[in-house]
Every structure is written in C-alpha cells, then in structure tokens.
Design a protein around this motif. Sequence first.
Motif, mmCIF file in Angstrom:
data_model
loop_
_atom_site.group_PDB
_atom_site.id
_atom_site.type_symbol
_atom_site.label_atom_id
_atom_site.label_comp_id
_atom_site.label_asym_id
_atom_site.label_seq_id
_atom_site.Cartn_x
_atom_site.Cartn_y
_atom_site.Cartn_z
ATOM 1 N N UNK A 32 8.938 -13.734 -2.709
ATOM 2 C CA UNK A 32 9.411 -12.696 -1.821
ATOM 3 C C UNK A 32 8.495 -12.638 -0.596
ATOM 4 N N UNK A 33 9.091 -12.483 0.567
ATOM 5 C CA UNK A 33 8.335 -12.416 1.816
ATOM 6 C C UNK A 33 7.605 -11.078 1.928
ATOM 7 N N UNK A 34 6.487 -11.104 2.609
ATOM 8 C CA UNK A 34 5.677 -9.900 2.801
ATOM 9 C C UNK A 34 5.659 -9.474 4.261
ATOM 10 N N UNK A 35 5.261 -8.227 4.466
ATOM 11 C CA UNK A 35 4.987 -7.705 5.797
ATOM 12 C C UNK A 35 3.519 -7.295 5.832
ATOM 13 N N UNK A 36 2.927 -7.352 7.001
ATOM 14 C CA UNK A 36 1.569 -6.853 7.164
ATOM 15 C C UNK A 36 1.651 -5.341 7.277
ATOM 16 N N UNK A 37 0.975 -4.633 6.369
ATOM 17 C CA UNK A 37 0.997 -3.176 6.377
ATOM 18 C C UNK A 37 -0.363 -2.654 6.807
ATOM 19 N N UNK A 38 -0.362 -1.724 7.770
ATOM 20 C CA UNK A 38 -1.583 -1.072 8.215
ATOM 21 C C UNK A 38 -1.343 0.430 8.254
ATOM 22 N N UNK A 39 -2.290 1.178 7.699
ATOM 23 C CA UNK A 39 -2.241 2.633 7.697
ATOM 24 C C UNK A 39 -3.543 3.152 8.273
ATOM 25 N N UNK A 40 -3.427 3.936 9.349
ATOM 26 C CA UNK A 40 -4.611 4.537 9.962
ATOM 27 C C UNK A 40 -4.373 6.024 10.185
ATOM 28 N N UNK B 191 -6.643 9.568 12.027
ATOM 29 C CA UNK B 191 -7.718 9.777 13.008
ATOM 30 C C UNK B 191 -9.114 9.536 12.433
ATOM 31 N N UNK B 192 -9.265 9.742 11.125
ATOM 32 C CA UNK B 192 -10.584 9.607 10.506
ATOM 33 C C UNK B 192 -10.959 8.174 10.147
ATOM 34 N N UNK B 193 -9.941 7.358 9.775
ATOM 35 C CA UNK B 193 -10.283 6.025 9.263
ATOM 36 C C UNK B 193 -9.050 5.155 9.076
ATOM 37 N N UNK B 194 -9.323 3.863 8.865
ATOM 38 C CA UNK B 194 -8.280 2.922 8.459
ATOM 39 C C UNK B 194 -8.226 2.986 6.935
ATOM 40 N N UNK B 195 -7.055 3.270 6.403
ATOM 41 C CA UNK B 195 -6.915 3.421 4.963
ATOM 42 C C UNK B 195 -6.417 2.163 4.269
ATOM 43 N N UNK B 196 -5.624 1.353 4.974
ATOM 44 C CA UNK B 196 -5.073 0.162 4.324
ATOM 45 C C UNK B 196 -4.734 -0.897 5.356
ATOM 46 N N UNK B 197 -4.911 -2.131 4.946
ATOM 47 C CA UNK B 197 -4.463 -3.294 5.690
ATOM 48 C C UNK B 197 -4.211 -4.369 4.647
ATOM 49 N N UNK B 198 -2.934 -4.575 4.325
ATOM 50 C CA UNK B 198 -2.596 -5.436 3.196
ATOM 51 C C UNK B 198 -1.223 -6.068 3.418
ATOM 52 N N UNK B 199 -1.017 -7.238 2.831
ATOM 53 C CA UNK B 199 0.309 -7.856 2.823
ATOM 54 C C UNK B 199 1.128 -7.157 1.746
ATOM 55 N N UNK B 200 2.245 -6.565 2.134
ATOM 56 C CA UNK B 200 3.044 -5.761 1.203
ATOM 57 C C UNK B 200 4.456 -6.334 1.064
ATOM 58 N N UNK B 201 5.004 -6.215 -0.138
ATOM 59 C CA UNK B 201 6.388 -6.625 -0.336
ATOM 60 C C UNK B 201 7.347 -5.510 0.048
ATOM 61 N N UNK B 202 6.890 -4.255 -0.049
ATOM 62 C CA UNK B 202 7.695 -3.128 0.411
ATOM 63 C C UNK B 202 6.805 -1.935 0.702
#
Length: 145
Positions: free
Chosen positions: A1-9, A11-22
């Motif tokens: 299954x193909x992934x997307x690059x997921x980033x969650x930020x 104001x305080x910090x970057x919480x996630x940066x991961x290849x996600x399937x959904x």
Amino acid sequence: MANVQFDLVSPERRLASVAASEVRIPATEGDMTAMANHLPTITTLRPGVLVVVHDGGMDEYVVSGGFAEINAESVSVLAEQALPRSEVTQEVFDRMVEDARNALDHARDKQKDEPDVVDAAAKLLSDMVAVGTHIGLDSKQSSFG
C-alpha cells in the motif's frame, strides 16, 4: 500500500513526521480519511482525535483546531493545540474544556450581536467535551450553560 508523508505541528513543537498509510482527520465538515493519491484539499479541524496509521502501528493525537493540507503525496496538519493521546490527562483535559468554556463566555459577553461567533464557540465547547467522552475522560460538565 502506498504511503503519504504525514507531518503534525503545533505552536509548541513538531509532534509527528512519518510515512502513513492513512490519516483520519476530525474536519469541521465531518471526519475524513486521507490516503495516498488524495485529491488536493485544505480543511479546518474541529476538536477531536486525529489518528495516524503507519508501519509501526497507530498513533492518536488530540487536536483542538487548526488546518490540514492534503495532497497526493502528503498530509500536513497545523494544529492550534495538539497533544499525543497519552499526554492528555484528566487535568490537561479539564484545562482544555475550561479554555473552551471561557471562549464561549467571552463570545457571549463581547460578541452577543454576532450569533455566528457565539454559535461557533458553543460548538467548540461541545466538541471538546465529546473528545473527553471519546477518550474516556470525565468532562465534569452537566450543561453547556
């Protein structure tokens, strides 16, 4: 299954940066799931639980609002406030609900001639209380005032 690059930020910090399937997003227009090859979309977030599914498992984040930008190869979430589900204790949740209640009180006092603003603040409080119910925390709210 193909992934997307997921980033969650937040104001305080970057919480996630991961290849996600959904990525399951609590959008203001309704819950949505973003996957690879999604049509380009920008949406606002409502308070809710954002779920990221990836090769290492599944991560949950409580968000209070913000924006998500989705395209075929990536999902970027800019959250007003975001915390990993594991960091949302009863005390943290109580503060989030209190902030939402204060926003409603402020809207009622200062913007009473703008019913859309008051309605939006009431919806924010309602959504925040629903988040607590969803994750098993007590909102301690008998009514929304």
